[in-house]
Design a protein around this motif. Structure first.
Motif, PDB file in Angstrom:
ATOM      1  N   MET A 242       1.032  -1.304  -0.128  1.00  0.00           N
ATOM      2  CA  MET A 242      -0.080  -0.217  -0.375  1.00  0.00           C
ATOM      3  C   MET A 242       1.311   0.840  -0.297  1.00  0.00           C
ATOM      4  O   MET A 242       0.728   2.436  -0.799  1.00  0.00           O
ATOM      5  CB  MET A 242      -0.877  -0.187   1.283  1.00  0.00           C
ATOM      6  CG  MET A 242      -2.082  -1.076   1.505  1.00  0.00           C
ATOM      7  SD  MET A 242      -3.205  -1.242   2.452  1.00  0.00           S
ATOM      8  CE  MET A 242      -3.512  -2.275   2.248  1.00  0.00           C
ATOM      9  N   LEU A 243       1.617   1.480   0.570  1.00  0.00           N
ATOM     10  CA  LEU A 243       2.680   2.689   0.513  1.00  0.00           C
ATOM     11  C   LEU A 243       3.547   2.887  -0.974  1.00  0.00           C
ATOM     12  O   LEU A 243       3.890   4.204  -1.200  1.00  0.00           O
ATOM     13  CB  LEU A 243       4.335   1.867   2.138  1.00  0.00           C
ATOM     14  CG  LEU A 243       3.410   2.491   3.116  1.00  0.00           C
ATOM     15  CD1 LEU A 243       4.494   1.601   4.194  1.00  0.00           C
ATOM     16  CD2 LEU A 243       3.374   3.464   3.070  1.00  0.00           C
ATOM     17  N   VAL A 244       3.468   1.546  -1.599  1.00  0.00           N
ATOM     18  CA  VAL A 244       3.907   2.074  -3.107  1.00  0.00           C
ATOM     19  C   VAL A 244       2.713   2.926  -3.327  1.00  0.00           C
ATOM     20  O   VAL A 244       3.693   3.752  -4.707  1.00  0.00           O
ATOM     21  CB  VAL A 244       4.502   1.100  -3.706  1.00  0.00           C
ATOM     22  CG1 VAL A 244       2.902  -0.340  -4.593  1.00  0.00           C
ATOM     23  CG2 VAL A 244       5.706   1.214  -5.122  1.00  0.00           C
ATOM     24  N   LEU A 245       2.069   2.875  -3.470  1.00  0.00           N
ATOM     25  CA  LEU A 245       0.565   3.453  -3.979  1.00  0.00           C
ATOM     26  C   LEU A 245       0.438   5.220  -3.307  1.00  0.00           C
ATOM     27  O   LEU A 245       0.539   5.842  -4.391  1.00  0.00           O
ATOM     28  CB  LEU A 245      -0.709   2.288  -3.744  1.00  0.00           C
ATOM     29  CG  LEU A 245      -0.934   1.417  -4.209  1.00  0.00           C
ATOM     30  CD1 LEU A 245      -2.091   0.925  -3.633  1.00  0.00           C
ATOM     31  CD2 LEU A 245      -0.620   1.324  -5.647  1.00  0.00           C
ATOM     32  N   ILE A 246       1.186   5.097  -1.821  1.00  0.00           N
ATOM     33  CA  ILE A 246       1.226   6.772  -1.718  1.00  0.00           C
ATOM     34  C   ILE A 246       2.575   6.836  -2.603  1.00  0.00           C
ATOM     35  O   ILE A 246       2.504   8.058  -2.673  1.00  0.00           O
ATOM     36  CB  ILE A 246       1.065   6.431  -0.431  1.00  0.00           C
ATOM     37  CG1 ILE A 246      -0.104   7.621   0.396  1.00  0.00           C
ATOM     38  CG2 ILE A 246       2.087   6.169   0.630  1.00  0.00           C
ATOM     39  CD1 ILE A 246       0.165   7.907   1.866  1.00  0.00           C
ATOM     40  N   ALA A 247       3.728   6.217  -2.604  1.00  0.00           N
ATOM     41  CA  ALA A 247       4.551   6.852  -2.974  1.00  0.00           C
ATOM     42  C   ALA A 247       4.347   7.768  -4.251  1.00  0.00           C
ATOM     43  O   ALA A 247       5.092   8.872  -4.888  1.00  0.00           O
ATOM     44  CB  ALA A 247       5.716   5.998  -2.765  1.00  0.00           C
ATOM     45  N   VAL A 248       3.577   6.918  -4.776  1.00  0.00           N
ATOM     46  CA  VAL A 248       3.351   7.055  -6.567  1.00  0.00           C
ATOM     47  C   VAL A 248       2.240   8.209  -6.278  1.00  0.00           C
ATOM     48  O   VAL A 248       2.394   9.295  -7.492  1.00  0.00           O
ATOM     49  CB  VAL A 248       2.767   6.094  -7.249  1.00  0.00           C
ATOM     50  CG1 VAL A 248       2.337   6.692  -8.956  1.00  0.00           C
ATOM     51  CG2 VAL A 248       3.664   5.081  -7.294  1.00  0.00           C
ATOM     52  N   ALA A 249       1.352   8.102  -5.798  1.00  0.00           N
ATOM     53  CA  ALA A 249       0.274   9.259  -5.490  1.00  0.00           C
ATOM     54  C   ALA A 249       0.801  10.941  -5.201  1.00  0.00           C
ATOM     55  O   ALA A 249       0.889  11.882  -6.072  1.00  0.00           O
ATOM     56  CB  ALA A 249      -0.786   8.597  -4.334  1.00  0.00           C
ATOM     57  N   ASN A 250       2.301  10.380  -4.177  1.00  0.00           N
ATOM     58  CA  ASN A 250       2.823  11.918  -3.730  1.00  0.00           C
ATOM     59  C   ASN A 250       3.530  12.815  -5.130  1.00  0.00           C
ATOM     60  O   ASN A 250       4.162  13.707  -4.814  1.00  0.00           O
ATOM     61  CB  ASN A 250       3.051  12.122  -2.423  1.00  0.00           C
ATOM     62  CG  ASN A 250       1.891  12.218  -1.426  1.00  0.00           C
ATOM     63  OD1 ASN A 250       1.028  11.704  -1.968  1.00  0.00           O
ATOM     64  ND2 ASN A 250       2.419  11.234  -0.511  1.00  0.00           N
TER      65      ASN A 250
ATOM     66  N   LEU B 180       8.794   6.194 -11.664  1.00  0.00           N
ATOM     67  CA  LEU B 180       9.541   5.625 -11.315  1.00  0.00           C
ATOM     68  C   LEU B 180      10.486   5.427 -10.108  1.00  0.00           C
ATOM     69  O   LEU B 180      11.678   4.359  -9.356  1.00  0.00           O
ATOM     70  CB  LEU B 180      10.791   5.060 -12.489  1.00  0.00           C
ATOM     71  CG  LEU B 180      11.530   4.401 -12.810  1.00  0.00           C
ATOM     72  CD1 LEU B 180      11.277   2.637 -13.191  1.00  0.00           C
ATOM     73  CD2 LEU B 180      12.131   4.408 -14.003  1.00  0.00           C
ATOM     74  N   LEU B 181      11.187   6.693  -9.796  1.00  0.00           N
ATOM     75  CA  LEU B 181      11.546   7.369  -8.331  1.00  0.00           C
ATOM     76  C   LEU B 181      10.505   6.739  -7.838  1.00  0.00           C
ATOM     77  O   LEU B 181      11.579   6.553  -6.405  1.00  0.00           O
ATOM     78  CB  LEU B 181      11.832   8.492  -8.631  1.00  0.00           C
ATOM     79  CG  LEU B 181      12.413   8.884  -7.108  1.00  0.00           C
ATOM     80  CD1 LEU B 181      14.120   9.056  -7.202  1.00  0.00           C
ATOM     81  CD2 LEU B 181      12.161  10.710  -7.580  1.00  0.00           C
ATOM     82  N   ALA B 182       9.856   6.949  -7.669  1.00  0.00           N
ATOM     83  CA  ALA B 182       8.669   6.933  -6.283  1.00  0.00           C
ATOM     84  C   ALA B 182       8.477   5.936  -6.106  1.00  0.00           C
ATOM     85  O   ALA B 182       8.888   4.581  -5.079  1.00  0.00           O
ATOM     86  CB  ALA B 182       7.323   7.317  -6.189  1.00  0.00           C
ATOM     87  N   VAL B 183       9.038   4.218  -7.044  1.00  0.00           N
ATOM     88  CA  VAL B 183       8.568   2.572  -7.341  1.00  0.00           C
ATOM     89  C   VAL B 183      10.216   2.344  -6.610  1.00  0.00           C
ATOM     90  O   VAL B 183      10.571   1.959  -5.142  1.00  0.00           O
ATOM     91  CB  VAL B 183       8.351   2.046  -7.562  1.00  0.00           C
ATOM     92  CG1 VAL B 183       8.367   0.268  -7.997  1.00  0.00           C
ATOM     93  CG2 VAL B 183       7.480   2.284  -8.550  1.00  0.00           C
ATOM     94  N   GLY B 184      11.103   3.505  -6.558  1.00  0.00           N
ATOM     95  CA  GLY B 184      12.453   2.985  -6.195  1.00  0.00           C
ATOM     96  C   GLY B 184      12.832   2.855  -4.386  1.00  0.00           C
ATOM     97  O   GLY B 184      13.291   2.614  -4.002  1.00  0.00           O
ATOM     98  N   VAL B 185      11.940   4.339  -4.633  1.00  0.00           N
ATOM     99  CA  VAL B 185      11.749   5.196  -3.086  1.00  0.00           C
ATOM    100  C   VAL B 185      11.361   3.905  -2.260  1.00  0.00           C
ATOM    101  O   VAL B 185      12.184   3.669  -0.730  1.00  0.00           O
ATOM    102  CB  VAL B 185      11.568   6.778  -2.953  1.00  0.00           C
ATOM    103  CG1 VAL B 185      11.227   6.897  -1.687  1.00  0.00           C
ATOM    104  CG2 VAL B 185      12.282   7.163  -3.737  1.00  0.00           C
TER     105      VAL B 185
END
Length: 380
Positions: A1-9, A344-349
């Protein structure tokens, strides 16, 4: 779920260019449009209801554990209040230093009010109030669509607030100048919009009811409910998102004023989509329970669980990377990102946070944010 919020923000940290729908940069390459479409359909406005549901679920879990341990109800409620007040302070500091769209403060305020009003109420009462809260954005959706059909939709004045956030906070070069803007955005826009939209309170109440029946504690006993919720939730959530995505692509043949007519429906669909995701993850848990793969140290499910135990630290870690790396007051790389490269950066983080959580799990250590919140909420 945190990967979704990373991509959303992460789109909010793209600055120095015009914005289209929400925080997404206008136009772009085919790869950018694909990334925007995926985000609008399946992520934007779907993440915070999902976490709000889990926040409500956790409230009942914490309260029930305290009562089972022999704590008096009034003392258990006092613990919840103290925890939520400290969450509000965490959110304030997070917004002041790094990220104006912090959601911790929103959940904390909602928790303070909803625990006071509903913690010991009957299921039926909670469900009725959740339905009333959902009726508010539903009515707003109808009004917006009817207004657009009658030709009365118009782009509202933003009072200087850009699509990328209040006064484009991440595009301000001075750190202390940006700090004031971040705090303004958090207090004036983020928290009121999330609370008054009624999606967050409704999601929290539904999470409280689900926790009473241990829907996620024992997902194997609720497979039918989870399947129904997943199908209905994702159908409505993705369907409403698809309309806005088509508008973003210019496929509906309408001018940009229709964006504002579709946004209320998109946000309402986010509630359904968020619940759908929770149900899907519950069904995945049932499958993993049967294979026992989730218990194998070093496996991917094990690592995801390790991060889940440290979700507050994982959430704050994203801002610790995004803000200094992408904002204008830091390295300013957000000016050079496109929609697909930002995703792509969000998924990496998120992957980095996964590795850190796994190391902490192996060492038997809590996440730093969880450790601090526990020390503050449980004095002595």
């Amino acid at each position: 779920m945190l990967v979704l919020i990373a991509v959303a923000n992460v789109p909010y940290f793209i600055w120095g260019r015009p914005h289209g729908i929400g925080a997404h940069a206008a136009g772009g390459s085919p790869a950018d449009l694909v990334a925007q479409t995926i985000a609008i359909v399946g992520i934007d406005s779907r993440v915070y209801p999902m976490f709000a549901f889990l926040f409500g679920y956790g409230i009942v879990q914490l309260y029930s554990r305290q009562i089972a341990a022999g704590t008096e109800p009034k003392d258990a409620k006092r613990l919840l209040r103290r925890r939520h007040w400290w969450m509000l302070i965490f959110g304030l500091v997070h917004a002041l230093l790094l990220w104006y769209a912090d959601i911790l403060g929103t959940y904390a305020i909602a928790g303070l009010v909803l625990v006071w009003l509903f913690l010991n109420r009957k299921d039926r009462t909670i469900k009725v109030w959740a339905g009333l809260f959902v009726a508010v954005p539903a009515l707003a959706s109808v009004v917006a669509i009817v207004g657009a059909a009658l030709g009365s939709a118009s782009t509202p004045s933003t009072g200087g607030v850009g699509a990328g956030g209040p006064l484009d906070a991440n595009g301000i070069p001075g750190y202390f100048d940006a700090m004031g803007t971040r705090l303004e955005g958090w207090a004036v826009y983020t928290i009121p919009a999330a609370l008054l939209g009624m999606i967050v309170p409704a999601s929290i109440l539904l999470g409280m009811v689900a926790a009473r029946h241990r829907v996620l504690d024992s997902p194997a006993d609720h497979v039918r409910l989870l399947k129904q919720t997943a199908v209905i939730g994702l159908t409505v959530g993705w369907g409403s998102g698809l309309l806005l995505a088509l508008q973003n692509l210019g496929a509906l043949g309408s001018d940009r004023e229709l964006d504002w007519a579709l946004l209320p429906m998109h946000m309402l669909g986010g509630l359904f989509g968020g619940l759908g995701y929770v149900a899907v993850f519950g069904l995945i848990a049932v499958r993993l329970e049967r294979t026992r793969d989730s218990q194998r140290t070093g496996s991917f499910p094990w690592a995801v669980q390790a991060l889940g135990k440290r979700s507050l630290s994982g959430y704050l870690f994203q801002s610790l990377v995004y803000s200094p790396l992408l904002a204008a007051w830091g390295f300013g790389l957000g000016q050079h990102l496109s929609s697909w490269s930002a995703a792509l950066l969000a998924v990496g983080v998120w992957l980095v946070s996964l590795l850190i959580a796994a190391r902490l799990e192996l060492a038997g250590r809590r996440g730093p944010a969880e450790w601090l919140l526990r020390r503050l909420a449980y004095p002595g």
